[in-house]
Motif scaffolding. Structure first.
Motif, PDB file in Angstrom:
ATOM      1  N   GLU A  93       0.826  -1.211   0.000  1.00 27.65           N
ATOM      2  CA  GLU A  93       0.000   0.000   0.000  1.00 27.65           C
ATOM      3  C   GLU A  93       0.859   1.259   0.000  1.00 27.65           C
ATOM      4  OE1 GLU A  93      -3.449   2.205   2.722  1.00 27.65           O
ATOM      5  OE2 GLU A  93      -2.759   0.192   3.266  1.00 27.65           O
ATOM      6  N   PHE A  94       1.943   1.243   0.775  1.00 26.88           N
ATOM      7  CA  PHE A  94       2.828   2.407   0.819  1.00 26.88           C
ATOM      8  C   PHE A  94       3.608   2.540  -0.487  1.00 26.88           C
ATOM      9  CE2 PHE A  94       6.427   5.057   2.056  1.00 26.88           C
ATOM     10  CZ  PHE A  94       5.787   6.061   2.767  1.00 26.88           C
ATOM     11  N   GLN A  95       4.035   1.424  -1.056  1.00 24.24           N
ATOM     12  CA  GLN A  95       4.724   1.470  -2.354  1.00 24.24           C
ATOM     13  C   GLN A  95       3.819   2.118  -3.400  1.00 24.24           C
ATOM     14  OE1 GLN A  95       6.823  -2.271  -3.527  1.00 24.24           O
ATOM     15  NE2 GLN A  95       6.223  -3.031  -1.516  1.00 24.24           N
ATOM     16  N   ARG A  96       2.558   1.708  -3.427  1.00 30.64           N
ATOM     17  CA  ARG A  96       1.634   2.235  -4.444  1.00 30.64           C
ATOM     18  C   ARG A  96       1.274   3.699  -4.160  1.00 30.64           C
ATOM     19  NH1 ARG A  96       0.655  -1.629  -8.009  1.00 30.64           N
ATOM     20  NH2 ARG A  96       0.692  -3.817  -7.341  1.00 30.64           N
ATOM     21  N   TRP A  97       1.252   4.092  -2.898  1.00 29.21           N
ATOM     22  CA  TRP A  97       1.026   5.512  -2.567  1.00 29.21           C
ATOM     23  C   TRP A  97       2.142   6.374  -3.168  1.00 29.21           C
ATOM     24  CZ3 TRP A  97       4.171   8.913   0.122  1.00 29.21           C
ATOM     25  CH2 TRP A  97       3.610  10.181   0.360  1.00 29.21           C
ATOM     26  N   MET A  98       3.380   5.903  -3.069  1.00 30.72           N
ATOM     27  CA  MET A  98       4.500   6.664  -3.636  1.00 30.72           C
ATOM     28  C   MET A  98       4.368   6.784  -5.153  1.00 30.72           C
ATOM     29  SD  MET A  98       7.864   5.608  -1.373  1.00 30.72           S
ATOM     30  CE  MET A  98       7.596   3.827  -1.367  1.00 30.72           C
ATOM     31  N   VAL A  99       3.975   5.693  -5.811  1.00 32.40           N
ATOM     32  CA  VAL A  99       3.804   5.730  -7.269  1.00 32.40           C
ATOM     33  C   VAL A  99       2.680   6.690  -7.667  1.00 32.40           C
ATOM     34  CG1 VAL A  99       3.152   4.358  -9.280  1.00 32.40           C
ATOM     35  CG2 VAL A  99       4.761   3.422  -7.606  1.00 32.40           C
ATOM     36  N   GLU A 100       1.591   6.688  -6.908  1.00 35.42           N
ATOM     37  CA  GLU A 100       0.476   7.602  -7.197  1.00 35.42           C
ATOM     38  C   GLU A 100       0.909   9.054  -7.071  1.00 35.42           C
ATOM     39  OE1 GLU A 100      -2.668   6.579  -4.550  1.00 35.42           O
ATOM     40  OE2 GLU A 100      -2.832   4.535  -5.356  1.00 35.42           O
ATOM     41  N   ASN A 101       1.792   9.330  -6.129  1.00 38.14           N
ATOM     42  CA  ASN A 101       2.209  10.706  -5.865  1.00 38.14           C
ATOM     43  C   ASN A 101       3.433  11.134  -6.664  1.00 38.14           C
ATOM     44  OD1 ASN A 101       0.597  12.074  -3.451  1.00 38.14           O
ATOM     45  ND2 ASN A 101       0.650   9.857  -3.129  1.00 38.14           N
ATOM     46  N   ASN A 102       4.056  10.190  -7.339  1.00 38.70           N
ATOM     47  CA  ASN A 102       5.221  10.496  -8.162  1.00 38.70           C
ATOM     48  C   ASN A 102       5.214   9.526  -9.346  1.00 38.70           C
ATOM     49  OD1 ASN A 102       7.698  11.605  -9.003  1.00 38.70           O
ATOM     50  ND2 ASN A 102       8.871  10.111  -7.812  1.00 38.70           N
ATOM     51  N   PRO A 103       4.321   9.744 -10.311  1.00 35.51           N
ATOM     52  CA  PRO A 103       4.112   8.768 -11.390  1.00 35.51           C
ATOM     53  C   PRO A 103       5.406   8.381 -12.114  1.00 35.51           C
ATOM     54  CG  PRO A 103       2.389  10.419 -11.433  1.00 35.51           C
ATOM     55  CD  PRO A 103       3.407  10.892 -10.428  1.00 35.51           C
ATOM     56  N   VAL A 104       5.457   7.109 -12.523  1.00 32.89           N
ATOM     57  CA  VAL A 104       6.646   6.555 -13.169  1.00 32.89           C
ATOM     58  C   VAL A 104       6.290   6.092 -14.582  1.00 32.89           C
ATOM     59  CG1 VAL A 104       7.670   5.863 -10.971  1.00 32.89           C
ATOM     60  CG2 VAL A 104       6.190   4.257 -12.184  1.00 32.89           C
ATOM     61  N   ASP A 105       7.310   5.726 -15.349  1.00 35.13           N
ATOM     62  CA  ASP A 105       7.075   5.263 -16.721  1.00 35.13           C
ATOM     63  C   ASP A 105       6.423   3.888 -16.747  1.00 35.13           C
ATOM     64  OD1 ASP A 105       8.651   7.205 -18.754  1.00 35.13           O
ATOM     65  OD2 ASP A 105       9.707   7.115 -16.850  1.00 35.13           O
ATOM     66  N   GLU A 106       6.719   3.074 -15.737  1.00 30.97           N
ATOM     67  CA  GLU A 106       6.229   1.702 -15.737  1.00 30.97           C
ATOM     68  C   GLU A 106       6.228   1.158 -14.313  1.00 30.97           C
ATOM     69  OE1 GLU A 106       7.266  -2.508 -18.064  1.00 30.97           O
ATOM     70  OE2 GLU A 106       8.528  -0.737 -18.390  1.00 30.97           O
ATOM     71  N   VAL A 107       5.238   0.318 -13.997  1.00 36.27           N
ATOM     72  CA  VAL A 107       5.190  -0.396 -12.728  1.00 36.27           C
ATOM     73  C   VAL A 107       5.223  -1.893 -13.015  1.00 36.27           C
ATOM     74  CG1 VAL A 107       3.838  -0.875 -10.638  1.00 36.27           C
ATOM     75  CG2 VAL A 107       3.873   1.443 -11.600  1.00 36.27           C
ATOM     76  N   LYS A 108       6.112  -2.587 -12.327  1.00 32.62           N
ATOM     77  CA  LYS A 108       6.179  -4.043 -12.429  1.00 32.62           C
ATOM     78  C   LYS A 108       5.885  -4.640 -11.051  1.00 32.62           C
ATOM     79  CE  LYS A 108       9.386  -4.513 -16.337  1.00 32.62           C
ATOM     80  NZ  LYS A 108       8.665  -5.571 -17.061  1.00 32.62           N
ATOM     81  N   GLU A 109       5.572  -5.927 -11.010  1.00 28.61           N
ATOM     82  CA  GLU A 109       5.214  -6.591  -9.759  1.00 28.61           C
ATOM     83  C   GLU A 109       5.937  -7.912  -9.618  1.00 28.61           C
ATOM     84  OE1 GLU A 109       1.136  -7.527  -8.910  1.00 28.61           O
ATOM     85  OE2 GLU A 109       0.480  -5.459  -9.231  1.00 28.61           O
ATOM     86  N   ILE A 110       6.371  -8.205  -8.397  1.00 26.82           N
ATOM     87  CA  ILE A 110       6.900  -9.530  -8.069  1.00 26.82           C
ATOM     88  C   ILE A 110       6.246  -9.948  -6.753  1.00 26.82           C
ATOM     89  CG2 ILE A 110       8.948 -10.921  -7.548  1.00 26.82           C
ATOM     90  CD1 ILE A 110      10.635  -8.935  -9.131  1.00 26.82           C
ATOM     91  N   ALA A 111       5.768 -11.174  -6.678  1.00 28.69           N
ATOM     92  CA  ALA A 111       5.176 -11.689  -5.432  1.00 28.69           C
ATOM     93  C   ALA A 111       6.321 -12.133  -4.528  1.00 28.69           C
ATOM     94  CB  ALA A 111       4.225 -12.840  -5.726  1.00 28.69           C
ATOM     95  N   ALA A 112       6.869 -11.175  -3.790  1.00 28.04           N
ATOM     96  CA  ALA A 112       8.056 -11.448  -2.975  1.00 28.04           C
ATOM     97  C   ALA A 112       8.040 -10.600  -1.722  1.00 28.04           C
ATOM     98  CB  ALA A 112       9.320 -11.166  -3.785  1.00 28.04           C
ATOM     99  N   ASP A 113       8.876 -11.001  -0.761  1.00 26.76           N
ATOM    100  CA  ASP A 113       9.066 -10.216   0.454  1.00 26.76           C
ATOM    101  C   ASP A 113      10.029  -9.061   0.168  1.00 26.76           C
ATOM    102  OD1 ASP A 113      11.492 -11.518   0.229  1.00 26.76           O
ATOM    103  OD2 ASP A 113      11.353 -12.598   2.132  1.00 26.76           O
ATOM    104  N   HIS A 114      10.423  -8.350   1.220  1.00 19.54           N
ATOM    105  CA  HIS A 114      11.277  -7.184   1.042  1.00 19.54           C
ATOM    106  C   HIS A 114      12.639  -7.566   0.468  1.00 19.54           C
ATOM    107  CE1 HIS A 114      12.252  -2.997   1.662  1.00 19.54           C
ATOM    108  NE2 HIS A 114      13.343  -3.313   2.318  1.00 19.54           N
ATOM    109  N   MET A 115      13.147  -8.733   0.835  1.00 14.20           N
ATOM    110  CA  MET A 115      14.466  -9.167   0.362  1.00 14.20           C
ATOM    111  C   MET A 115      14.323 -10.014  -0.899  1.00 14.20           C
ATOM    112  SD  MET A 115      16.551  -7.551   2.241  1.00 14.20           S
ATOM    113  CE  MET A 115      18.072  -8.363   1.752  1.00 14.20           C
TER     114      MET A 115
END
Length: 261
Positions: free
Chosen positions: A218-240
């Motif tokens: 949720e926090f990652q996506r909040w940052m993207v919403e507030n600072n749009p990027v060229d592309e968003v990718k996803e990985i089903a992974a933990d922080h490391m």
């Protein structure tokens, strides 16, 4: 070796308390297929010889990365990947050397924008308690408060919030290699915002890790919403992700390098 890939240069920037070692499962296969890969230790991190008390500012902390970019030949551009707090280092590098950055990649990372001082996302993260820091040790380095507050993640927060999808061996290795670091919040609070003409003009990709319990989705996506990027990718992974899902991350970074570099 693929000559086209051999021209592509990826720089992997680690997060707080970690070091260049944290990328070993990603750097090795990327090099094996022909990419040039650097994994610098930031100041007072990994095997960098300096103690944290000799690193008073965020720019001092970032100096090994800035030196690496400064030394690049004219015309050479890199894919700059920042993990976790490393997402705060790569905007500083992109602000100073925008012509040397083909793309800035934020991997479940803090991502400053240009509309506010660099500390804004960190302030929001800390003040709104997005992470239970558990057994993390945070303490002043000096009585005068001139040095940044030190930080070291404890084994409980590491196991439950950062490494929950990693092997016990990787967790053991990481805990043994972690060093005292800092968010450098105090220093970043007095810096001017990055400019739209330099950092703002660099192409950006955000890689969301959906099982991250440290910097949650949720926090990652909040940052993207507030600072749009060229592309968003996803990985089903933990922080490391570089330890728990290295194969998926390697493929993701290859796709980004082929598209942007």
């Amino acid at each position: 070796m693929d000559d086209a890939k051999g021209c592509k240069h990826i720089v992997l920037v680690h997060g707080a308390c970690l070091g260049g070692w944290s990328w070993f499962k990603v750097a090795t296969p990327l090099r094996a297929v022909g990419y040039r890969v650097d994994t610098p230790d930031l100041a007072a991190s990994g095997v960098h010889p300096m103690p944290l008390r000799d690193v008073p500012t965020f720019r001092d902390y970032t100096a090994p990365l800035l030196d690496l970019l400064a030394a690049l030949p004219a015309g050479e551009r890199v894919v700059l990947v920042g993990h976790s707090l490393g997402g705060a280092n790569i905007p500083l590098a992109a602000e100073m050397f925008p012509e040397k950055v083909a793309a800035a990649v934020f991997l479940c990372a803090f991502m400053p924008g240009c509309a506010a001082r660099p500390s804004k996302v960190l302030e929001k993260f800390v003040e709104e308690n997005w992470l239970d820091f558990m057994d993390t040790e945070m303490k002043p380095q000096d009585e005068e408060g001139k040095l940044p507050t030190s930080m070291l993640f404890g084994p409980k927060v590491a196991r439950e919030k950062f490494f929950q999808m990693c092997s016990p061996e990787d967790l053991t290795l990481a805990i043994s290699l972690m060093r005292v670091s800092s968010l450098f919040l105090e220093d970043q609070q007095v810096q001017q915002p990055y400019t739209q003409e330099r950092y703002g003009a660099v192409r950006k990709v955000y890689v969301v890790c959906t099982e991250d319990y440290a910097i949650v989705e949720e926090f990652q996506r909040w940052m993207v919403e507030n600072n749009p990027v060229d592309e968003v990718k996803e990985i089903a992974a933990d922080h490391m992700v570089m330890l728990s899902r290295p194969g998926e991350l390697v493929q993701c970074l290859q796709d980004i390098a082929e598209k942007y570099a």
